[in-house]
Design a protein around this motif. Sequence first.
Motif, PDB file in Angstrom:
ATOM      1  N   LEU A  73     -46.071  23.026 -13.719  1.00 48.62           N
ATOM      2  CA  LEU A  73     -46.581  21.732 -14.184  1.00 48.62           C
ATOM      3  C   LEU A  73     -45.894  21.260 -15.465  1.00 48.62           C
ATOM      4  O   LEU A  73     -45.778  20.070 -15.716  1.00 48.62           O
ATOM      5  N   TRP A  74     -45.466  22.222 -16.275  1.00 49.93           N
ATOM      6  CA  TRP A  74     -44.872  21.857 -17.568  1.00 49.93           C
ATOM      7  C   TRP A  74     -43.342  21.824 -17.525  1.00 49.93           C
ATOM      8  O   TRP A  74     -42.698  21.745 -18.545  1.00 49.93           O
ATOM      9  N   ARG A  75     -42.800  21.947 -16.335  1.00 50.08           N
ATOM     10  CA  ARG A  75     -41.340  21.913 -16.182  1.00 50.08           C
ATOM     11  C   ARG A  75     -40.867  20.478 -15.954  1.00 50.08           C
ATOM     12  O   ARG A  75     -41.680  19.592 -15.683  1.00 50.08           O
ATOM     13  N   SER A  76     -39.551  20.313 -16.009  1.00 47.67           N
ATOM     14  CA  SER A  76     -38.994  18.972 -15.786  1.00 47.67           C
ATOM     15  C   SER A  76     -39.219  18.549 -14.327  1.00 47.67           C
ATOM     16  O   SER A  76     -39.490  19.382 -13.455  1.00 47.67           O
ATOM     17  N   LYS A  77     -39.062  17.259 -14.077  1.00 48.91           N
ATOM     18  CA  LYS A  77     -39.344  16.723 -12.754  1.00 48.91           C
ATOM     19  C   LYS A  77     -38.417  17.331 -11.689  1.00 48.91           C
ATOM     20  O   LYS A  77     -38.849  17.636 -10.578  1.00 48.91           O
ATOM     21  N   SER A  78     -37.154  17.524 -12.073  1.00 50.18           N
ATOM     22  CA  SER A  78     -36.184  18.059 -11.099  1.00 50.18           C
ATOM     23  C   SER A  78     -36.526  19.508 -10.732  1.00 50.18           C
ATOM     24  O   SER A  78     -36.448  19.897  -9.562  1.00 50.18           O
ATOM     25  N   VAL A  79     -36.893  20.286 -11.758  1.00 50.73           N
ATOM     26  CA  VAL A  79     -37.278  21.688 -11.501  1.00 50.73           C
ATOM     27  C   VAL A  79     -38.528  21.721 -10.626  1.00 50.73           C
ATOM     28  O   VAL A  79     -38.613  22.486  -9.657  1.00 50.73           O
ATOM     29  N   ARG A  80     -39.490  20.854 -10.958  1.00 50.20           N
ATOM     30  CA  ARG A  80     -40.758  20.826 -10.220  1.00 50.20           C
ATOM     31  C   ARG A  80     -40.545  20.471  -8.747  1.00 50.20           C
ATOM     32  O   ARG A  80     -41.147  21.063  -7.868  1.00 50.20           O
ATOM     33  N   SER A  81     -39.673  19.503  -8.516  1.00 50.53           N
ATOM     34  CA  SER A  81     -39.458  19.091  -7.117  1.00 50.53           C
ATOM     35  C   SER A  81     -38.749  20.186  -6.326  1.00 50.53           C
ATOM     36  O   SER A  81     -38.999  20.362  -5.139  1.00 50.53           O
ATOM     37  N   MET A  82     -37.864  20.942  -6.990  1.00 51.88           N
ATOM     38  CA  MET A  82     -37.194  22.060  -6.294  1.00 51.88           C
ATOM     39  C   MET A  82     -38.152  23.236  -6.115  1.00 51.88           C
ATOM     40  O   MET A  82     -38.098  23.949  -5.122  1.00 51.88           O
ATOM     41  N   PHE A  83     -39.022  23.406  -7.114  1.00 53.72           N
ATOM     42  CA  PHE A  83     -39.975  24.521  -7.121  1.00 53.72           C
ATOM     43  C   PHE A  83     -41.032  24.331  -6.025  1.00 53.72           C
ATOM     44  O   PHE A  83     -41.460  25.279  -5.397  1.00 53.72           O
ATOM     45  N   ASN A  84     -41.452  23.082  -5.859  1.00 48.32           N
ATOM     46  CA  ASN A  84     -42.465  22.785  -4.825  1.00 48.32           C
ATOM     47  C   ASN A  84     -41.835  21.969  -3.699  1.00 48.32           C
ATOM     48  O   ASN A  84     -42.215  20.837  -3.448  1.00 48.32           O
ATOM     49  N   ASP A  85     -40.874  22.567  -3.039  1.00 53.62           N
ATOM     50  CA  ASP A  85     -40.176  21.858  -1.961  1.00 53.62           C
ATOM     51  C   ASP A  85     -41.016  21.850  -0.677  1.00 53.62           C
ATOM     52  O   ASP A  85     -42.162  22.316  -0.674  1.00 53.62           O
ATOM     53  N   GLU A  86     -40.417  21.345   0.398  1.00 58.70           N
ATOM     54  CA  GLU A  86     -41.151  21.202   1.659  1.00 58.70           C
ATOM     55  C   GLU A  86     -41.665  22.547   2.198  1.00 58.70           C
ATOM     56  O   GLU A  86     -42.778  22.634   2.700  1.00 58.70           O
ATOM     57  N   GLY A  87     -40.806  23.568   2.067  1.00 62.43           N
ATOM     58  CA  GLY A  87     -41.183  24.901   2.556  1.00 62.43           C
ATOM     59  C   GLY A  87     -42.407  25.436   1.828  1.00 62.43           C
ATOM     60  O   GLY A  87     -43.320  25.998   2.444  1.00 62.43           O
ATOM     61  N   THR A  88     -42.432  25.243   0.505  1.00 64.34           N
ATOM     62  CA  THR A  88     -43.578  25.704  -0.295  1.00 64.34           C
ATOM     63  C   THR A  88     -44.836  24.935   0.073  1.00 64.34           C
ATOM     64  O   THR A  88     -45.914  25.521   0.181  1.00 64.34           O
ATOM     65  N   GLU A  89     -44.685  23.617   0.265  1.00 61.82           N
ATOM     66  CA  GLU A  89     -45.837  22.796   0.665  1.00 61.82           C
ATOM     67  C   GLU A  89     -46.412  23.287   1.987  1.00 61.82           C
ATOM     68  O   GLU A  89     -47.623  23.371   2.160  1.00 61.82           O
ATOM     69  N   GLU A  90     -45.524  23.601   2.908  1.00 63.83           N
ATOM     70  CA  GLU A  90     -45.942  24.108   4.223  1.00 63.83           C
ATOM     71  C   GLU A  90     -46.668  25.453   4.064  1.00 63.83           C
ATOM     72  O   GLU A  90     -47.721  25.677   4.663  1.00 63.83           O
ATOM     73  N   ASN A  91     -46.095  26.320   3.221  1.00 66.72           N
ATOM     74  CA  ASN A  91     -46.727  27.625   2.971  1.00 66.72           C
ATOM     75  C   ASN A  91     -48.097  27.458   2.322  1.00 66.72           C
ATOM     76  O   ASN A  91     -49.036  28.192   2.639  1.00 66.72           O
ATOM     77  N   ARG A  92     -48.190  26.490   1.420  1.00 67.83           N
ATOM     78  CA  ARG A  92     -49.466  26.244   0.738  1.00 67.83           C
ATOM     79  C   ARG A  92     -50.515  25.771   1.754  1.00 67.83           C
ATOM     80  O   ARG A  92     -51.644  26.220   1.740  1.00 67.83           O
ATOM     81  N   ARG A  93     -50.090  24.874   2.638  1.00 69.73           N
ATOM     82  CA  ARG A  93     -51.018  24.382   3.677  1.00 69.73           C
ATOM     83  C   ARG A  93     -51.483  25.530   4.566  1.00 69.73           C
ATOM     84  O   ARG A  93     -52.669  25.671   4.854  1.00 69.73           O
ATOM     85  N   ARG A  94     -50.521  26.345   4.976  1.00 65.46           N
ATOM     86  CA  ARG A  94     -50.872  27.467   5.863  1.00 65.46           C
ATOM     87  C   ARG A  94     -51.776  28.475   5.173  1.00 65.46           C
ATOM     88  O   ARG A  94     -52.666  29.055   5.793  1.00 65.46           O
ATOM     89  N   SER A  95     -51.547  28.679   3.878  1.00 60.37           N
ATOM     90  CA  SER A  95     -52.396  29.635   3.156  1.00 60.37           C
ATOM     91  C   SER A  95     -53.821  29.097   3.005  1.00 60.37           C
ATOM     92  O   SER A  95     -54.785  29.856   3.071  1.00 60.37           O
ATOM     93  N   MET A  96     -53.949  27.768   2.857  1.00 61.33           N
ATOM     94  CA  MET A  96     -55.300  27.194   2.759  1.00 61.33           C
ATOM     95  C   MET A  96     -56.024  27.281   4.095  1.00 61.33           C
ATOM     96  O   MET A  96     -57.242  27.438   4.133  1.00 61.33           O
ATOM     97  N   VAL A  97     -55.266  27.180   5.185  1.00 60.69           N
ATOM     98  CA  VAL A  97     -55.872  27.351   6.514  1.00 60.69           C
ATOM     99  C   VAL A  97     -56.436  28.780   6.621  1.00 60.69           C
ATOM    100  O   VAL A  97     -57.568  28.983   7.072  1.00 60.69           O
ATOM    101  N   ALA A  98     -55.634  29.750   6.149  1.00 58.85           N
ATOM    102  CA  ALA A  98     -56.098  31.154   6.149  1.00 58.85           C
ATOM    103  C   ALA A  98     -57.345  31.295   5.276  1.00 58.85           C
ATOM    104  O   ALA A  98     -58.307  31.987   5.657  1.00 58.85           O
ATOM    105  N   GLY A  99     -57.325  30.632   4.115  1.00 50.98           N
ATOM    106  CA  GLY A  99     -58.474  30.687   3.206  1.00 50.98           C
ATOM    107  C   GLY A  99     -59.721  30.088   3.830  1.00 50.98           C
ATOM    108  O   GLY A  99     -60.831  30.609   3.665  1.00 50.98           O
ATOM    109  N   PHE A 100     -59.534  29.005   4.574  1.00 53.83           N
ATOM    110  CA  PHE A 100     -60.660  28.340   5.244  1.00 53.83           C
ATOM    111  C   PHE A 100     -61.308  29.296   6.256  1.00 53.83           C
ATOM    112  O   PHE A 100     -62.531  29.472   6.258  1.00 53.83           O
ATOM    113  N   TRP A 101     -60.473  29.923   7.092  1.00 59.91           N
ATOM    114  CA  TRP A 101     -61.031  30.841   8.101  1.00 59.91           C
ATOM    115  C   TRP A 101     -61.651  32.068   7.440  1.00 59.91           C
ATOM    116  O   TRP A 101     -62.649  32.601   7.935  1.00 59.91           O
TER     117      TRP A 101
END
Lengths: 150, 151
Positions: A73-101
Amino acid sequence: MDAVGDQVDRMTRRRARIATAMGILFISTQGFRIANDQMTETIMRRPVDYVQFFASTFWLLMLLVFILFGGGLWRSKSVRSMFNDEGTEENRRRSMVAGFWAMMAGSALCYAITFYEPVQAREAIHVIITIGVGATLLRFGALERRALRA
Amino acid sequence: MKGTTTSVVDRLVSQRAWISIVLGLFVGAKSSNAFIFDFATGGPWVRVSDDLSLIAWIVWFAIVLLFALFGSGLLRSAAVRQRLNDESTMAHWQEAIRTGFWAMMAGGVLCVIASYETALTARGAVQVMVSLGVGITLLRFGQLERLALKG
């Protein structure tokens, strides 16, 4: 790889490790606390109980922020966008699905236990949320580590 | 033949979206009803007998399970099933469950706060959390499917 890429790579590896460690730590400490409260029937009698309650709540909030934003959160915008790329977003979604179940399974478990022994509402909520947050973090860490290996 | 399959899939997707929204409203309302009722009257959390409450829960669980099974085209041909559960539907399920995850968390917080105001039992808390989680998931899924159908 450039300097920003190196930095993001390092941060991603660290995040995967932290997520797994936090998941294990959260489940074990909260599990211990719930078991201890059950044995001693603690209901916020001493000041230290309040400190423990607020510390746990703060920790939970921090973990929820981590699940929601994934850090950086405290990193620059470019670092943040690379850090939270599409793959990470997908992993985050999948992990929340696991958390829900996991929370659903935890709820069923708590519901079943109420037929055999008295369970307080706050205890049940504590168990369900601990299982949900712990499972989400563990799954996120596992998915991120797998993505880094590939 | 292809046209028939497409029309069947379209009809099923539209039906599924509506059923999802209606079921979501019913399941979600189950938890909010308890809240409104209890705060208004200050009465005990669970008024019906345990047996009745358990039977009602099993019935609800069966309805949602049937929706999950038949909504995915369990009794349909492989071609229909495949088109009914395409990539975008799977993405919608994931997104809906993600919303349900946060709804359950919010339900937990709500129950903790409510437990200081009213005599909340563990079963009541579990019911509220699960109702909110499942209800919001179904509502969000229905909304996403309807948006996709319109788009």
